[in-house]
Design a protein around this motif. Structure first.
Motif, PDB file in Angstrom:
ATOM      1  N   PRO A 241      50.293  80.092  53.909  1.00 29.79           N
ATOM      2  CA  PRO A 241      49.799  79.026  54.451  1.00 29.79           C
ATOM      3  C   PRO A 241      48.094  79.352  54.089  1.00 29.79           C
ATOM      4  O   PRO A 241      47.417  80.138  54.167  1.00 29.79           O
ATOM      5  N   ALA A 242      47.496  77.897  53.619  1.00 24.24           N
ATOM      6  CA  ALA A 242      46.179  78.051  53.246  1.00 24.24           C
ATOM      7  C   ALA A 242      45.274  78.299  54.311  1.00 24.24           C
ATOM      8  O   ALA A 242      44.278  78.887  54.324  1.00 24.24           O
ATOM      9  N   LYS A 243      45.821  77.862  55.569  1.00 24.62           N
ATOM     10  CA  LYS A 243      45.414  78.012  57.010  1.00 24.62           C
ATOM     11  C   LYS A 243      44.843  79.643  57.036  1.00 24.62           C
ATOM     12  O   LYS A 243      43.822  79.702  57.597  1.00 24.62           O
ATOM     13  N   LEU A 244      45.544  80.436  56.652  1.00 24.56           N
ATOM     14  CA  LEU A 244      45.308  82.065  56.733  1.00 24.56           C
ATOM     15  C   LEU A 244      43.820  82.509  56.096  1.00 24.56           C
ATOM     16  O   LEU A 244      43.375  83.460  56.302  1.00 24.56           O
ATOM     17  N   GLN A 245      43.439  81.544  55.088  1.00 23.24           N
ATOM     18  CA  GLN A 245      42.433  82.092  54.501  1.00 23.24           C
ATOM     19  C   GLN A 245      42.354  83.052  53.854  1.00 23.24           C
ATOM     20  O   GLN A 245      41.473  84.174  53.931  1.00 23.24           O
ATOM     21  N   LEU A 246      43.432  83.621  53.209  1.00 22.26           N
ATOM     22  CA  LEU A 246      43.538  84.836  52.476  1.00 22.26           C
ATOM     23  C   LEU A 246      42.770  85.068  51.215  1.00 22.26           C
ATOM     24  O   LEU A 246      42.288  84.081  50.656  1.00 22.26           O
ATOM     25  N   PRO A 247      42.143  86.515  50.987  1.00 25.14           N
ATOM     26  CA  PRO A 247      41.267  86.453  49.954  1.00 25.14           C
ATOM     27  C   PRO A 247      42.155  86.969  48.796  1.00 25.14           C
ATOM     28  O   PRO A 247      42.227  87.657  48.254  1.00 25.14           O
ATOM     29  N   TRP A 248      43.099  85.963  48.348  1.00 24.12           N
ATOM     30  CA  TRP A 248      44.018  86.087  47.503  1.00 24.12           C
ATOM     31  C   TRP A 248      43.298  86.597  46.191  1.00 24.12           C
ATOM     32  O   TRP A 248      44.276  87.010  45.348  1.00 24.12           O
ATOM     33  N   HIS A 249      42.314  86.273  45.790  1.00 27.98           N
ATOM     34  CA  HIS A 249      41.636  86.044  44.355  1.00 27.98           C
ATOM     35  C   HIS A 249      41.525  87.703  44.187  1.00 27.98           C
ATOM     36  O   HIS A 249      41.085  87.899  43.302  1.00 27.98           O
ATOM     37  N   ARG A 250      41.247  88.587  45.323  1.00 28.20           N
ATOM     38  CA  ARG A 250      41.133  89.923  44.985  1.00 28.20           C
ATOM     39  C   ARG A 250      42.331  90.619  44.706  1.00 28.20           C
ATOM     40  O   ARG A 250      42.259  91.979  44.476  1.00 28.20           O
ATOM     41  N   VAL A 251      43.411  90.321  44.587  1.00 27.95           N
ATOM     42  CA  VAL A 251      44.723  90.830  44.012  1.00 27.95           C
ATOM     43  C   VAL A 251      44.855  90.273  42.736  1.00 27.95           C
ATOM     44  O   VAL A 251      45.144  89.205  42.351  1.00 27.95           O
ATOM     45  N   VAL A 252      44.834  91.444  41.830  1.00 30.72           N
ATOM     46  CA  VAL A 252      45.051  91.327  40.466  1.00 30.72           C
ATOM     47  C   VAL A 252      46.299  92.000  40.206  1.00 30.72           C
ATOM     48  O   VAL A 252      46.742  92.998  40.768  1.00 30.72           O
ATOM     49  N   ALA A 253      46.905  91.896  38.787  1.00 29.51           N
ATOM     50  CA  ALA A 253      47.665  92.742  38.156  1.00 29.51           C
ATOM     51  C   ALA A 253      47.318  93.926  37.617  1.00 29.51           C
ATOM     52  O   ALA A 253      46.239  94.415  37.734  1.00 29.51           O
ATOM     53  N   ALA A 254      48.476  94.769  37.419  1.00 31.66           N
ATOM     54  CA  ALA A 254      48.129  96.195  36.776  1.00 31.66           C
ATOM     55  C   ALA A 254      46.925  96.105  35.874  1.00 31.66           C
ATOM     56  O   ALA A 254      47.048  95.410  35.067  1.00 31.66           O
ATOM     57  N   GLY A 255      46.080  96.889  35.806  1.00 30.52           N
ATOM     58  CA  GLY A 255      45.154  97.165  34.943  1.00 30.52           C
ATOM     59  C   GLY A 255      43.771  96.188  34.876  1.00 30.52           C
ATOM     60  O   GLY A 255      43.051  96.017  34.115  1.00 30.52           O
ATOM     61  N   GLY A 256      43.939  95.549  36.001  1.00 35.05           N
ATOM     62  CA  GLY A 256      42.932  94.666  36.546  1.00 35.05           C
ATOM     63  C   GLY A 256      42.877  93.198  35.846  1.00 35.05           C
ATOM     64  O   GLY A 256      42.036  92.292  35.817  1.00 35.05           O
ATOM     65  N   ARG A 257      44.205  92.895  35.360  1.00 27.82           N
ATOM     66  CA  ARG A 257      44.142  91.690  34.746  1.00 27.82           C
ATOM     67  C   ARG A 257      44.578  90.521  35.824  1.00 27.82           C
ATOM     68  O   ARG A 257      45.269  90.795  36.828  1.00 27.82           O
ATOM     69  N   ILE A 258      44.156  89.300  35.410  1.00 27.98           N
ATOM     70  CA  ILE A 258      44.540  88.204  36.467  1.00 27.98           C
ATOM     71  C   ILE A 258      45.874  87.790  36.024  1.00 27.98           C
ATOM     72  O   ILE A 258      46.148  87.766  34.770  1.00 27.98           O
ATOM     73  N   ALA A 259      46.712  87.455  36.972  1.00 31.50           N
ATOM     74  CA  ALA A 259      48.198  87.456  36.462  1.00 31.50           C
ATOM     75  C   ALA A 259      48.584  85.896  36.145  1.00 31.50           C
ATOM     76  O   ALA A 259      49.544  85.672  35.684  1.00 31.50           O
ATOM     77  N   PHE A 260      47.481  84.967  36.268  1.00 32.75           N
ATOM     78  CA  PHE A 260      47.675  83.710  35.995  1.00 32.75           C
ATOM     79  C   PHE A 260      47.599  83.434  34.431  1.00 32.75           C
ATOM     80  O   PHE A 260      46.771  84.260  33.789  1.00 32.75           O
ATOM     81  N   PRO A 261      48.248  82.283  33.930  1.00 27.59           N
ATOM     82  CA  PRO A 261      48.073  82.035  32.483  1.00 27.59           C
ATOM     83  C   PRO A 261      46.460  81.815  32.043  1.00 27.59           C
ATOM     84  O   PRO A 261      45.676  81.044  32.813  1.00 27.59           O
ATOM     85  N   LEU A 262      46.046  82.261  31.059  1.00 26.16           N
ATOM     86  CA  LEU A 262      44.605  82.271  30.690  1.00 26.16           C
ATOM     87  C   LEU A 262      44.132  80.812  30.917  1.00 26.16           C
ATOM     88  O   LEU A 262      42.881  80.655  30.986  1.00 26.16           O
ATOM     89  N   ALA A 263      45.083  80.004  30.607  1.00 25.39           N
ATOM     90  CA  ALA A 263      44.601  78.516  30.372  1.00 25.39           C
ATOM     91  C   ALA A 263      44.687  77.680  31.769  1.00 25.39           C
ATOM     92  O   ALA A 263      44.271  76.714  31.932  1.00 25.39           O
ATOM     93  N   SER A 264      45.430  78.438  32.699  1.00 27.22           N
ATOM     94  CA  SER A 264      45.558  77.616  33.998  1.00 27.22           C
ATOM     95  C   SER A 264      44.462  77.514  34.980  1.00 27.22           C
ATOM     96  O   SER A 264      43.335  78.352  34.828  1.00 27.22           O
ATOM     97  N   PRO A 265      44.493  76.426  35.801  1.00 26.63           N
ATOM     98  CA  PRO A 265      43.226  75.979  36.444  1.00 26.63           C
ATOM     99  C   PRO A 265      43.172  77.098  37.641  1.00 26.63           C
ATOM    100  O   PRO A 265      42.030  77.467  38.140  1.00 26.63           O
ATOM    101  N   GLN A 266      44.271  77.878  37.906  1.00 19.87           N
ATOM    102  CA  GLN A 266      44.518  78.912  39.126  1.00 19.87           C
ATOM    103  C   GLN A 266      43.623  80.052  38.497  1.00 19.87           C
ATOM    104  O   GLN A 266      42.912  80.778  39.172  1.00 19.87           O
ATOM    105  N   PHE A 267      43.852  80.262  37.178  1.00 18.93           N
ATOM    106  CA  PHE A 267      43.255  81.607  36.548  1.00 18.93           C
ATOM    107  C   PHE A 267      41.615  81.353  36.712  1.00 18.93           C
ATOM    108  O   PHE A 267      40.688  82.170  37.058  1.00 18.93           O
ATOM    109  N   ALA A 268      40.977  80.157  36.356  1.00 20.92           N
ATOM    110  CA  ALA A 268      39.629  79.667  36.527  1.00 20.92           C
ATOM    111  C   ALA A 268      39.333  79.902  37.750  1.00 20.92           C
ATOM    112  O   ALA A 268      38.234  80.377  37.916  1.00 20.92           O
ATOM    113  N   GLU A 269      40.138  79.371  38.755  1.00 24.69           N
ATOM    114  CA  GLU A 269      39.336  79.471  40.206  1.00 24.69           C
ATOM    115  C   GLU A 269      39.258  80.999  40.583  1.00 24.69           C
ATOM    116  O   GLU A 269      38.351  81.329  41.393  1.00 24.69           O
ATOM    117  N   GLN A 270      40.244  81.591  40.390  1.00 29.14           N
ATOM    118  CA  GLN A 270      40.417  83.106  40.698  1.00 29.14           C
ATOM    119  C   GLN A 270      39.202  83.717  39.971  1.00 29.14           C
ATOM    120  O   GLN A 270      38.446  84.681  40.788  1.00 29.14           O
TER     121      GLN A 270
END
Length: 115
Positions: A54-83
């Motif tokens: 729930p967005a209500k939790l205000q979780l720092p989800w952006h601090r969670v990345v995939a192995a090797g420090g890679r952002i898990a979203f597709p490079l072109a996605s808006p989520q990638f940009a946001e993170q």
DNA sequence: GTTGTGACATTAT
DNA sequence: CATAATGCCACAA
């Protein structure tokens, strides 16, 4: 006894709690979060937990990345940009979709200090 | 019931 | 660097 796993509410909360505990300016991985939540080997569940959080939790989800420090979203996605934006706002450097990190020199540096 | 998909990880090739 | 094979498992169809 309820199994300690499954996708029960409790399990999701354990994950959300672990994510909430990530300090500002630091990043960690899905696998590490899973472990801290007492769910070793269940990194995928962490991704799911964040997706349904729930967005209500205000979780720092952006601090969670995939192995090797890679952002898990597709490079072109808006989520990638946001993170990437949020991480940079905390002083974390990124390049090519990955968290920039100095080569580990000793055991202390081996933990995600990002610097 | 089975199958495919996915905000993953690790190891091997 | 890129794939593939495994392991993991919730969820939708």
């Amino acid at each position: 006894m309820m199994p300690a796993s499954g996708s029960s509410r409790q399990t999701l909360q354990a994950i959300w709690g672990a994510v909430r505990a990530i300090p500002r300016g630091r990043v960690t991985t899905y696998g590490a979060v899973a472990q801290r939540a007492g769910l070793p080997g269940r990194a995928r569940l962490v991704g799911y937990a964040l997706k349904v959080a729930p967005a209500k939790l205000q979780l720092p989800w952006h601090r969670v990345v995939a192995a090797g420090g890679r952002i898990a979203f597709p490079l072109a996605s808006p989520q990638f940009a946001e993170q990437q934006r949020r991480l940079r706002a905390e002083g974390i450097k990124l390049a090519k979709g990955k968290v920039v990190r100095e080569p580990a020199l000793n055991l202390d540096e081996l933990l995600w200090k990002t610097r």
